[in-house]
Design a protein around this motif. Structure first.
Motif, PDB file in Angstrom:
ATOM      1  N   CYS A   1     -19.948  41.909   3.421  1.00 43.82           N
ATOM      2  CA  CYS A   1     -20.742  40.607   3.492  1.00 43.82           C
ATOM      3  C   CYS A   1     -22.238  41.240   3.750  1.00 43.82           C
ATOM      4  CB  CYS A   1     -20.199  39.727   4.072  1.00 43.82           C
ATOM      5  SG  CYS A   1     -20.900  38.136   4.027  1.00 43.82           S
ATOM      6  N   VAL A   2     -23.019  41.309   3.025  1.00 38.30           N
ATOM      7  CA  VAL A   2     -24.353  41.853   3.220  1.00 38.30           C
ATOM      8  C   VAL A   2     -25.468  40.868   3.079  1.00 38.30           C
ATOM      9  CG1 VAL A   2     -25.865  43.637   2.381  1.00 38.30           C
ATOM     10  CG2 VAL A   2     -23.638  44.204   2.149  1.00 38.30           C
ATOM     11  N   LEU A   3     -26.044  40.823   4.216  1.00 38.61           N
ATOM     12  CA  LEU A   3     -27.391  40.076   4.262  1.00 38.61           C
ATOM     13  C   LEU A   3     -27.026  38.440   3.898  1.00 38.61           C
ATOM     14  CD1 LEU A   3     -30.116  42.334   3.198  1.00 38.61           C
ATOM     15  CD2 LEU A   3     -29.258  41.571   5.605  1.00 38.61           C
ATOM     16  N   ALA A   4     -25.816  38.087   4.144  1.00 39.62           N
ATOM     17  CA  ALA A   4     -25.378  36.730   3.672  1.00 39.62           C
ATOM     18  C   ALA A   4     -24.780  36.000   4.530  1.00 39.62           C
ATOM     19  CB  ALA A   4     -24.489  36.617   2.475  1.00 39.62           C
ATOM     20  N   ILE A   5     -24.130  36.636   5.899  1.00 37.19           N
ATOM     21  CA  ILE A   5     -23.378  35.880   6.905  1.00 37.19           C
ATOM     22  C   ILE A   5     -24.433  34.981   7.647  1.00 37.19           C
ATOM     23  CG2 ILE A   5     -23.640  37.780   8.559  1.00 37.19           C
ATOM     24  CD1 ILE A   5     -20.499  35.637   7.661  1.00 37.19           C
ATOM     25  N   GLN A   6     -25.486  35.333   7.649  1.00 36.34           N
ATOM     26  CA  GLN A   6     -26.564  34.340   8.499  1.00 36.34           C
ATOM     27  C   GLN A   6     -26.733  33.166   7.715  1.00 36.34           C
ATOM     28  OE1 GLN A   6     -27.373  37.457   7.259  1.00 36.34           O
ATOM     29  NE2 GLN A   6     -29.694  37.173   6.278  1.00 36.34           N
ATOM     30  N   ASN A   7     -26.396  33.170   6.407  1.00 32.63           N
ATOM     31  CA  ASN A   7     -26.773  31.992   5.749  1.00 32.63           C
ATOM     32  C   ASN A   7     -25.554  31.068   5.284  1.00 32.63           C
ATOM     33  OD1 ASN A   7     -28.422  34.227   3.975  1.00 32.63           O
ATOM     34  ND2 ASN A   7     -29.572  32.677   5.017  1.00 32.63           N
ATOM     35  N   ILE A   8     -24.355  31.586   6.156  1.00 32.61           N
ATOM     36  CA  ILE A   8     -23.093  30.717   6.151  1.00 32.61           C
ATOM     37  C   ILE A   8     -22.672  29.969   7.522  1.00 32.61           C
ATOM     38  CG2 ILE A   8     -20.564  31.094   5.504  1.00 32.61           C
ATOM     39  CD1 ILE A   8     -21.418  33.609   3.961  1.00 32.61           C
ATOM     40  N   HIS A   9     -22.344  28.899   7.323  1.00 35.78           N
ATOM     41  CA  HIS A   9     -21.815  28.253   8.559  1.00 35.78           C
ATOM     42  C   HIS A   9     -20.651  27.243   8.350  1.00 35.78           C
ATOM     43  CE1 HIS A   9     -22.131  26.438  12.651  1.00 35.78           C
ATOM     44  NE2 HIS A   9     -21.883  25.140  11.993  1.00 35.78           N
ATOM     45  N   PRO A  10     -19.545  27.124   8.953  1.00 29.55           N
ATOM     46  CA  PRO A  10     -19.233  28.328  10.029  1.00 29.55           C
ATOM     47  C   PRO A  10     -18.851  29.604   9.584  1.00 29.55           C
ATOM     48  CG  PRO A  10     -17.327  26.604   9.786  1.00 29.55           C
ATOM     49  CD  PRO A  10     -18.572  26.343   8.858  1.00 29.55           C
ATOM     50  N   ILE A  11     -19.015  30.540  10.538  1.00 30.09           N
ATOM     51  CA  ILE A  11     -18.149  31.898  10.211  1.00 30.09           C
ATOM     52  C   ILE A  11     -16.960  32.241  10.264  1.00 30.09           C
ATOM     53  CG2 ILE A  11     -20.692  32.795  10.433  1.00 30.09           C
ATOM     54  CD1 ILE A  11     -19.786  33.800  13.117  1.00 30.09           C
ATOM     55  N   ALA A  12     -16.459  31.487  11.214  1.00 34.66           N
ATOM     56  CA  ALA A  12     -14.997  31.870  11.434  1.00 34.66           C
ATOM     57  C   ALA A  12     -14.052  31.816  10.085  1.00 34.66           C
ATOM     58  CB  ALA A  12     -14.355  30.620  12.548  1.00 34.66           C
ATOM     59  N   PRO A  13     -14.053  30.717   9.259  1.00 34.21           N
ATOM     60  CA  PRO A  13     -13.390  30.747   8.174  1.00 34.21           C
ATOM     61  C   PRO A  13     -13.478  31.801   7.188  1.00 34.21           C
ATOM     62  CG  PRO A  13     -14.165  28.508   8.265  1.00 34.21           C
ATOM     63  CD  PRO A  13     -14.743  29.541   9.494  1.00 34.21           C
ATOM     64  N   VAL A  14     -14.744  32.482   7.244  1.00 33.17           N
ATOM     65  CA  VAL A  14     -14.950  33.804   6.484  1.00 33.17           C
ATOM     66  C   VAL A  14     -14.322  34.831   6.946  1.00 33.17           C
ATOM     67  CG1 VAL A  14     -16.965  35.407   5.650  1.00 33.17           C
ATOM     68  CG2 VAL A  14     -17.478  32.837   6.128  1.00 33.17           C
ATOM     69  N   PHE A  15     -14.425  35.024   8.181  1.00 35.13           N
ATOM     70  CA  PHE A  15     -13.668  35.966   9.057  1.00 35.13           C
ATOM     71  C   PHE A  15     -12.077  36.109   8.754  1.00 35.13           C
ATOM     72  CE2 PHE A  15     -17.388  36.626  11.819  1.00 35.13           C
ATOM     73  CZ  PHE A  15     -18.172  37.042  10.924  1.00 35.13           C
ATOM     74  N   GLU A  16     -11.590  34.854   8.878  1.00 30.46           N
ATOM     75  CA  GLU A  16     -10.150  34.570   8.466  1.00 30.46           C
ATOM     76  C   GLU A  16      -9.908  34.797   7.287  1.00 30.46           C
ATOM     77  OE1 GLU A  16     -10.076  30.679   9.796  1.00 30.46           O
ATOM     78  OE2 GLU A  16     -10.424  31.051  12.058  1.00 30.46           O
ATOM     79  N   GLY A  17     -10.713  34.572   6.366  1.00 24.91           N
ATOM     80  CA  GLY A  17     -10.389  34.726   4.868  1.00 24.91           C
ATOM     81  C   GLY A  17     -10.343  36.343   4.684  1.00 24.91           C
ATOM     82  N   ALA A  18     -11.347  36.948   5.208  1.00 25.37           N
ATOM     83  CA  ALA A  18     -11.438  38.531   4.917  1.00 25.37           C
ATOM     84  C   ALA A  18     -10.083  39.097   5.423  1.00 25.37           C
ATOM     85  CB  ALA A  18     -12.811  38.900   5.538  1.00 25.37           C
ATOM     86  N   ALA A  19      -9.872  38.807   6.896  1.00 18.70           N
ATOM     87  CA  ALA A  19      -8.695  39.448   7.190  1.00 18.70           C
ATOM     88  C   ALA A  19      -7.427  39.453   6.541  1.00 18.70           C
ATOM     89  CB  ALA A  19      -8.601  38.872   8.753  1.00 18.70           C
ATOM     90  N   ARG A  20      -7.416  37.939   6.027  1.00 19.04           N
ATOM     91  CA  ARG A  20      -6.155  37.880   4.959  1.00 19.04           C
ATOM     92  C   ARG A  20      -6.229  38.447   3.948  1.00 19.04           C
ATOM     93  NH1 ARG A  20      -5.921  34.889   0.692  1.00 19.04           N
ATOM     94  NH2 ARG A  20      -3.988  34.126  -0.198  1.00 19.04           N
ATOM     95  N   ALA A  21      -7.299  38.958   3.291  1.00 12.68           N
ATOM     96  CA  ALA A  21      -7.498  39.676   2.136  1.00 12.68           C
ATOM     97  C   ALA A  21      -7.622  41.237   2.344  1.00 12.68           C
ATOM     98  CB  ALA A  21      -8.946  39.361   1.656  1.00 12.68           C
ATOM     99  N   LEU A  22      -7.602  41.566   3.439  1.00 14.84           N
ATOM    100  CA  LEU A  22      -7.457  43.011   3.734  1.00 14.84           C
ATOM    101  C   LEU A  22      -6.280  43.550   4.213  1.00 14.84           C
ATOM    102  CD1 LEU A  22     -10.755  43.352   6.023  1.00 14.84           C
ATOM    103  CD2 LEU A  22     -10.511  44.554   3.735  1.00 14.84           C
ATOM    104  N   LYS A  23      -5.992  44.597   3.538  1.00 14.93           N
ATOM    105  CA  LYS A  23      -4.660  45.368   4.013  1.00 14.93           C
ATOM    106  C   LYS A  23      -4.624  45.853   5.469  1.00 14.93           C
ATOM    107  CE  LYS A  23      -4.506  47.612  -0.687  1.00 14.93           C
ATOM    108  NZ  LYS A  23      -4.493  49.066  -1.350  1.00 14.93           N
ATOM    109  N   PRO A  24      -3.735  45.870   6.255  1.00 14.40           N
ATOM    110  CA  PRO A  24      -3.791  46.492   7.603  1.00 14.40           C
ATOM    111  C   PRO A  24      -4.538  47.634   7.845  1.00 14.40           C
ATOM    112  CG  PRO A  24      -1.572  46.051   7.029  1.00 14.40           C
ATOM    113  CD  PRO A  24      -2.295  45.886   5.778  1.00 14.40           C
ATOM    114  N   THR A  25      -5.670  47.603   8.831  1.00 14.29           N
ATOM    115  CA  THR A  25      -6.417  48.645   8.975  1.00 14.29           C
ATOM    116  C   THR A  25      -7.569  48.771   8.005  1.00 14.29           C
ATOM    117  OG1 THR A  25      -5.553  50.645   7.850  1.00 14.29           O
ATOM    118  CG2 THR A  25      -4.903  50.180  10.164  1.00 14.29           C
ATOM    119  N   GLY A  26      -7.763  47.618   7.039  1.00 11.18           N
ATOM    120  CA  GLY A  26      -8.846  47.625   6.225  1.00 11.18           C
ATOM    121  C   GLY A  26     -10.185  47.366   6.903  1.00 11.18           C
TER     122      GLY A  26
END
Length: 275
Positions: A133-158
């Motif tokens: 997520c490049v130069l965009a996270i500071q334009n998103i609120h709240p951030i918790a759902p973004v990180f939760e979604g990313a963790a869900r989408a990644l393979k373990p150790t991704g």
């Protein structure tokens, strides 16, 4: 397109303002350029690629992919890329650029229109080797759902790589350059830091009824806390300075020292904890 005579104050009561860039998509495309700004090309994208270390055939997720600058770069390395973007005009621009620049690269990129805070609606779980997520996270609120979604989408150790304007030194409206005439030193003034806040980004300052979007300031601890809560473990933090140099003028040396000492960007790499 929403517009108004003057930009709203940071204390605006409109709590439902969207954070996507649909209403400033044309301005953003012109501002960024087809291959990214000079800062993207010289500083940000090389750092992102090094931290991601993509390999041919890997599945990579670009969160808030904009007009596809990073997607094309990743596909050029042979990665299979999924871009998620909430602004439809930016997705359309990305697809046009992909096809025009290299159809073979375009074949490796797929775009979905979705909110970065609702990645589950666009991508399957445990499908990606890495994400950015490049130069965009500071334009998103709240951030918790973004990180939760990313963790869900990644393979373990991704890996997840975040890049933002440095929250300590580049806060909108609350940080600025100053000059100490006695010491002949250029310094960075920080007026506020810990308290989260938002500020409008006006596409055309001084123009009546200019479209705008929002940027959100959060301290470093907010990012670390949200990543930890999502099951992501930070394994690297880097602070990147500007590549520019002053080569003339009475303050050139002081300006260069300030650039080398006060970072412009911050990158965080986090790893999804093993299941």
């Amino acid at each position: 397109m929403r517009s108004m005579r003057r930009p709203p104050s940071a204390n605006s009561r409109n709590k439902h303002q969207g954070t996507d860039w649909s209403n400033v998509a044309d301005w953003y495309s012109d501002h960024l350029g087809d291959a990214g700004s000079e800062y993207h090309q010289k500083v940000v994208l090389p750092g992102v690629m090094r931290l991601l270390d993509p390999k041919p055939g890997q599945q990579v997720l670009d969160i808030a992919s904009g007009q596809g600058v990073l997607c094309r770069l990743l596909a050029g390395r042979g990665a299979c890329v999924t871009g998620v973007e909430s602004a439809a005009p930016l997705i359309e621009r990305a697809r046009q650029l992909d096809a025009a620049i290299d159809p073979a690269v375009a074949a490796l990129v797929t775009y979905f229109r979705a909110d970065a805070r609702d990645l589950a609606s666009a991508v399957p779980p445990q499908a990606f080797d890495s994400a950015a997520c490049v130069l965009a996270i500071q334009n998103i609120h709240p951030i918790a759902p973004v990180f939760e979604g990313a963790a869900r989408a990644l393979k373990p150790t991704g890996r997840l790589v975040l890049v933002m304007m440095h929250p300590c030194f580049r806060g909108p409206r609350e940080t600025s350059w100053g000059w100490d005439e006695l010491a002949k030193v250029q310094y960075r003034r920080v007026d506020r830091y810990l308290i989260p806040r938002k500020a409008p980004i006006v596409a055309h300052p001084g123009r009546k009824n200019s479209p705008y979007t929002w940027t959100f300031h959060k301290p470093l601890e907010a990012y670390a806390r949200a990543l930890r809560a999502a099951g992501m473990l930070i394994d690297s933090i880097e602070e990147w300075t500007s590549h520019k140099k002053s080569d003339s003028g009475p303050r050139a040396r002081a300006e260069n020292v300030a650039r080398e000492e006060i970072p412009m960007f911050m990158a965080i790499r986090a790893v999804r904890a093993p299941s």
